[in-house]
Design an enzyme around this catalytic site. Structure first.
Site, PDB file in Angstrom:
ATOM      1  N   GLU A 294       0.203   3.659   1.731  1.00 21.31           N
ATOM      2  CA  GLU A 294       0.245   4.115   3.120  1.00 21.31           C
ATOM      3  C   GLU A 294       1.574   3.756   3.792  1.00 21.31           C
ATOM      4  OE1 GLU A 294      -1.817   5.907   5.083  1.00 21.31           O
ATOM      5  OE2 GLU A 294      -3.222   6.294   3.442  1.00 21.31           O
TER       6      GLU A 294
ATOM      7  N   TYR B  74      -1.991   0.384  10.268  1.00 23.83           N
ATOM      8  CA  TYR B  74      -2.202  -0.264   8.968  1.00 23.83           C
ATOM      9  C   TYR B  74      -0.933  -0.166   8.121  1.00 23.83           C
ATOM     10  CZ  TYR B  74      -3.837  -0.854   4.153  1.00 23.83           C
ATOM     11  OH  TYR B  74      -3.974  -1.254   2.842  1.00 23.83           O
TER      12      TYR B  74
ATOM     13  N   GLU C  66      -1.628  12.271  10.560  1.00 18.32           N
ATOM     14  CA  GLU C  66      -2.147  12.435   9.206  1.00 18.32           C
ATOM     15  C   GLU C  66      -1.070  12.161   8.151  1.00 18.32           C
ATOM     16  OE1 GLU C  66      -5.081  13.022   7.915  1.00 18.32           O
ATOM     17  OE2 GLU C  66      -6.227  13.320   9.749  1.00 18.32           O
TER      18      GLU C  66
ATOM     19  N   VAL D 167     -13.635   7.214   2.129  1.00 20.22           N
ATOM     20  CA  VAL D 167     -14.080   8.588   1.913  1.00 20.22           C
ATOM     21  C   VAL D 167     -14.693   8.823   0.531  1.00 20.22           C
ATOM     22  CG1 VAL D 167     -11.812   9.488   1.159  1.00 20.22           C
ATOM     23  CG2 VAL D 167     -13.481  11.017   2.275  1.00 20.22           C
TER      24      VAL D 167
ATOM     25  N   GLY E 267     -16.032   0.101  -0.178  1.00 22.61           N
ATOM     26  CA  GLY E 267     -16.825   0.102   1.046  1.00 22.61           C
ATOM     27  C   GLY E 267     -17.318   1.501   1.373  1.00 22.61           C
TER      28      GLY E 267
ATOM     29  N   SER F 236       0.816  -1.214   0.000  1.00 22.09           N
ATOM     30  CA  SER F 236       0.000   0.000   0.000  1.00 22.09           C
ATOM     31  C   SER F 236       0.850   1.264   0.000  1.00 22.09           C
ATOM     32  CB  SER F 236      -0.891  -0.011   1.247  1.00 22.09           C
ATOM     33  OG  SER F 236      -1.494   1.249   1.453  1.00 22.09           O
TER      34      SER F 236
END
Length: 339
Positions: free
Chosen positions: A133, A155, A287, A195, A191, A131
């Site tokens: 992330e 995560y 963030e 966002v 899902g 990912s």
């Protein structure tokens, strides 16, 4: 003889698109699903009604990434030529609330699956869903395969663990193992707590007078958003290449949450500022301000290109969710007329 593939997370957004993609290529597809008191197979139900009988080549197995013995049994039974590990607790904000569970599934779960493959001695090709992330507080812009990781969530940390375990099994045991470092990818199957889908679902409900307000967190966060249907092709291409490697998959363009919000509401002829309120509960403890991917390596070596752009992605999601909202409105009116 048809190739066999095993997909963990087959009932998720990516898993459903990948299952369709592989079935269209003639694969026999096996999917790992978690036992639940309710059905969670909505995204793949249409496959069973496929006029070309693709459903006859789709097999589901109960299992869980927290159960190493169960994983070994499924791998042994299915004998896959390719394994796609897409299963995860994939919500970044939720990972702050459930960090241990996230690590058990997203980190140790990958290790359990790799160990099952190694222990059985199966000559399979392995894809790990990594990912963007993992980059978190990115050291450079854009991010490539050479950008250092600096995850900013449980995560992201779990995905970094899985990334390096995948590399380790490739280098230590000769496993054909690839990491796809996928940047944000969306679709009508996303899902509703994520966002983009949260925005399209709420905006279309507002358009149909079913909802008054949309609550969001950080509107300034910028992401590289693509279409999930495009990205599963990149997964497959990695496992068809002549040697295993790691690849960034991205569009190379970054947009803020506010820009996505504005695009969606504008297409619906609505002023988002009249309906959106900021709720501090949706802010993350740490963030990630901006993610922007450089998929040059995937383009050069795999011949992969994203096909759906930002505007078309928003339109696709709006059309799907507007239909849902319309059906919901008709049902609501029917109930009111009969009460």
């Amino acid at each position: 003889m048809a190739k066999k593939a095993l997909i963990t997370g087959i009932t998720g957004q990516d898993g459903s698109y990948l299952a369709e993609f592989l079935l269209n290529k003639g694969y026999e597809v096996h999917g790992l699903v978690r036992r639940s008191s309710t059905f969670g197979t909505e995204r793949i139900e249409h496959i069973y009604q496929d006029p070309h009988h693709a459903g006859a080549r789709l097999f589901l197995h109960y299992g869980d990434l927290t159960d190493g013995a169960g994983l070994r049994q499924v791998v042994s039974q299915s004998q896959p030529d390719e394994v796609y590990n897409l299963g995860a607790q994939s919500h970044v904000r939720v990972s702050f609330d459930q960090p241990v569970y996230t690590a058990q599934v997203d980190a140790v779960g990958t290790l359990r699956l790799l160990e099952a493959i190694r222990d059985i001695g199966l000559k399979t090709r392995f894809y790990q869903a990594s990912s963007s992330e993992m980059f978190g507080q990115a050291a450079e812009m854009p991010q490539s395969e050479n950008t250092p990781f600096h995850p900013r969530s449980p995560y992201g940390c779990a995905k970094v663990f899985s990334f390096w375990q995948t590399v380790n099994y490739r280098e230590s045991y000769g496993l054909f193992a690839c990491n796809g470092i996928l940047f944000n990818h969306e679709s009508p199957r996303r899902g509703e707590t994520f966002v983009t889908r949260k925005i399209t679902r709420a905006a279309t409900r507002i358009k149909e007078a079913l909802q008054d307000t949309l609550y969001l967190g950080n509107l300034e966060a910028k992401r590289d958003w693509g279409f999930a249907g495009d990205y599963v092709e990149a997964m497959w291409l990695m496992l068809q290449h002549d040697r295993p490697d790691d690849y960034v998959v991205a569009t190379g363009k970054s947009y803020s949450v506010q820009e996505f919000l504005q695009e969606v509401f504008t297409q619906l002829n609505l002023d988002w500022k009249k309906y959106v309120e900021i709720d501090p509960r949706y802010f993350r403890p740490a963030e990630v301000d901006i993610l922007l991917g450089d998929a040059g390596k995937a383009r050069r070596q795999l011949g992969w290109e994203p096909k759906v752009d930002f505007k078309a992605l928003a339109t696709m999601m709006i059309e799907h969710d507007w239909k849902l909202a319309g059906e919901e409105r008709v049902l609501k009116e029917h109930r009111e007329n009969n009460s």
